[in-house]
Design a protein around this motif. Structure first.
Motif, short mmCIF file in Angstrom:
data_model
loop_
_atom_site.label_atom_id
_atom_site.label_comp_id
_atom_site.label_asym_id
_atom_site.label_seq_id
_atom_site.Cartn_x
_atom_site.Cartn_y
_atom_site.Cartn_z
N UNK A 252 0.84 -1.11 -0.18
CA UNK A 252 0.17 -0.04 0.03
C UNK A 252 0.84 1.37 0.18
N UNK A 253 1.88 1.17 0.78
CA UNK A 253 2.72 2.35 1.20
C UNK A 253 3.54 2.58 -0.23
N UNK A 254 4.11 1.53 -0.74
CA UNK A 254 5.03 1.52 -1.95
C UNK A 254 4.24 2.33 -3.13
N UNK A 255 2.89 1.94 -3.31
CA UNK A 255 1.76 2.25 -4.20
C UNK A 255 1.65 3.57 -4.07
N UNK A 256 1.55 4.32 -2.79
CA UNK A 256 1.28 5.63 -2.54
C UNK A 256 2.56 6.23 -3.17
N UNK B 115 -9.03 8.96 -1.14
CA UNK B 115 -9.30 10.30 -1.71
C UNK B 115 -9.58 10.12 -3.16
N UNK B 116 -10.34 10.71 -3.68
CA UNK B 116 -10.82 10.74 -5.11
C UNK B 116 -9.87 10.89 -6.11
N UNK B 117 -8.77 11.87 -5.76
CA UNK B 117 -7.89 12.17 -6.90
C UNK B 117 -6.97 11.14 -6.84
N UNK B 118 -6.35 10.59 -5.80
CA UNK B 118 -5.44 9.37 -5.63
C UNK B 118 -6.18 8.23 -6.61
N UNK B 119 -7.31 7.98 -6.17
CA UNK B 119 -8.18 6.96 -6.57
C UNK B 119 -8.17 6.90 -8.33
N UNK B 120 -8.24 8.32 -8.76
CA UNK B 120 -8.45 8.44 -10.19
C UNK B 120 -6.82 8.04 -10.70
N UNK B 121 -6.08 8.69 -10.13
CA UNK B 121 -4.38 8.20 -10.86
C UNK B 121 -4.47 6.78 -10.40
N UNK B 122 -4.56 5.95 -9.51
CA UNK B 122 -4.35 4.79 -9.58
C UNK B 122 -5.16 3.86 -10.53
N UNK B 123 -6.29 4.37 -10.91
CA UNK B 123 -7.17 3.62 -12.07
C UNK B 123 -6.25 3.97 -13.38
#
Length: 403
Positions: A58-62, A310-318
């Motif tokens: 999780x933290x590496x992905x962040x 957080x929506x913005x991080x979620x959009x970047x993850x997608x």
């Protein structure tokens, strides 16, 4: 990291058969055995393996998302990176050693390793806690600030990050110099501050650590997010439907934050106080391992709450999964606050100018949100108000947590 510690100095009184031999036992031998059964060690090892693996991922992905997408590189996101880095260091420098000790049924890296483990995990844990408090204060101060924030100004956030590390060092270095000490914890598979010594030296440190590294951050978080919710309630007169939606979302996020904070850290505090001030044997090694494992789950939970919800991080993850550019959201382009000039319309006549201060608890995006049918918005936020109009009036703040 505030942990409940039951020293193995009284190991013989618990189970002499499981205590270490002449060259083992309490600090001084370099290797001491757990008081848990093989089944208990296996359960703890499985839990620590799960926590270490998912906390690392999780933290590496962040960090990957932050480095990959420029739109995430805002001051307040830098504070989120500080939390992820401290949690990541726990997963790399702490959890593997306690996991290995649980699989082998004994501490493996000796006295010096025990002291280092206790210091490092305490340092990174307190950095994470203080960063959460700084994050809540940053969102609160953004809300009440009378002037427009500069989304490129990293000075205040840098000070907050520096404060989290210095503050943590202030409370984790003293045991290395004689104010309390680090030693084996619970059943002997981890190390931390010695909570069981009844000396004035040790008790004074425990009280200070409990108050300044657990209670104070919690009070700061509750106060700042409480004020945030009050501000959202006050804005209901501008756009009731938008306000209710945001209020419910922020309330949900705040409740989740507080519950997870208490779930991860309060058992540590309670167990530590019971071990320090209760009668000998009140806290058994078997019972003390539960809050130790719970606190380590914060390394998995923090990225989920503060980043992936957080929506913005979620959009970047997608976008990362789909190998495409992230889509733009409906937030204002500011990491903390932006001023939008709007005109309230009452029939054909313009009545007043409003300065709407939007405290964004999320990160920058591109478009200006709709303020409802009673507002005619303009995106030009650089030009001052026209001289033939009234001065802008500050109205209640709209704050959102994850746009």
């Amino acid at each position: 990291m505030i942990v409940s510690n039951v020293s193995l100095s009284g190991c013989a009184g618990v189970n002499s058969a499981l205590c270490a031999g002449p060259a083992e036992g309490h600090l001084g031998g370099g290797s001491y055995r757990t008081t848990l059964t093989p089944t208990g060690n296996l359960i703890v090892a499985v839990c620590l393996g799960f926590i270490g693996t998912f906390g690392l991922m999780n933290n590496l992905l962040v960090l990957v998302l932050f480095c990959r997408y420029k739109m995430l590189r805002s001051p307040i996101n830098l504070l989120l990176m500080n939390i992820s880095i401290s949690d990541l260091l726990v997963c790399i420098l702490g959890t593997p050693f306690s996991f290995a000790a649980s699989t082998q049924g004994r501490w493996l890296i000796g006295d010096g390793g025990c002291v280092w483990y206790g210091f490092a995990n305490s340092l990174f844990g307190i950095v994470s806690l203080i960063s959460l408090a700084v994050l809540s204060y940053e969102r609160y101060s953004t809300m009440i600030a009378p002037t427009e924030a500069d989304s490129s100004n990293y000075r205040k956030i840098s000070l907050g990050i520096t404060l989290s590390w210095v503050y943590s060092l202030v409370w984790t270095l003293p045991p290395l110099f004689g104010w309390s000490h680090y030693g084996p914890e619970g059943p002997g598979t981890t190390c931390s501050v010695n909570w069981t010594s009844k000396t004035a030296n040790n008790i004074s440190y425990i009280i200070c650590l409990f108050v300044f590294c657990l209670v104070v951050p919690f009070l700061v978080i509750v106060f700042c997010y409480g004020k945030l919710l009050c501000a959202i309630k006050q804005v209901s007169g501008i756009n009731a439907s938008m306000s209710r939606k945001r209020e419910q979302r922020v309330l949900f996020m705040v409740v989740i934050m507080v519950i997870c904070y208490l779930l991860c850290w309060l058992p540590y505090g309670i167990m530590a106080l019971l071990a320090a001030f209760g009668p000998p044997g009140l806290v058994t090694p078997e019972a003390s391992i539960i809050p130790s494992v719970l606190a380590k789950t914060s390394t998995v939970i923090n990225p989920v709450i503060y980043v992936f919800m957080n929506k913005q991080f979620n959009r970047c993850f997608q976008a990362l999964l789909c190998c495409e550019a992230p889509r733009r959201g409906s937030s204002l382009k500011s990491s903390s606050k932006v001023a939008v000039r709007g005109v309230a319309v009452n029939g054909p006549r313009r009545t007043n100018d409003f300065l709407i201060m939007v405290a964004s608890l999320g990160q920058p995006a591109a478009a200006v949100p709709q303020l409802g049918p009673t507002f005619e918005t303009t995106i030009d936020i650089t030009k001052p108000p026209s001289s033939d109009t009234q001065q802008p009036v500050v109205v209640p703040i709209v704050a959102h947590i994850d746009d």
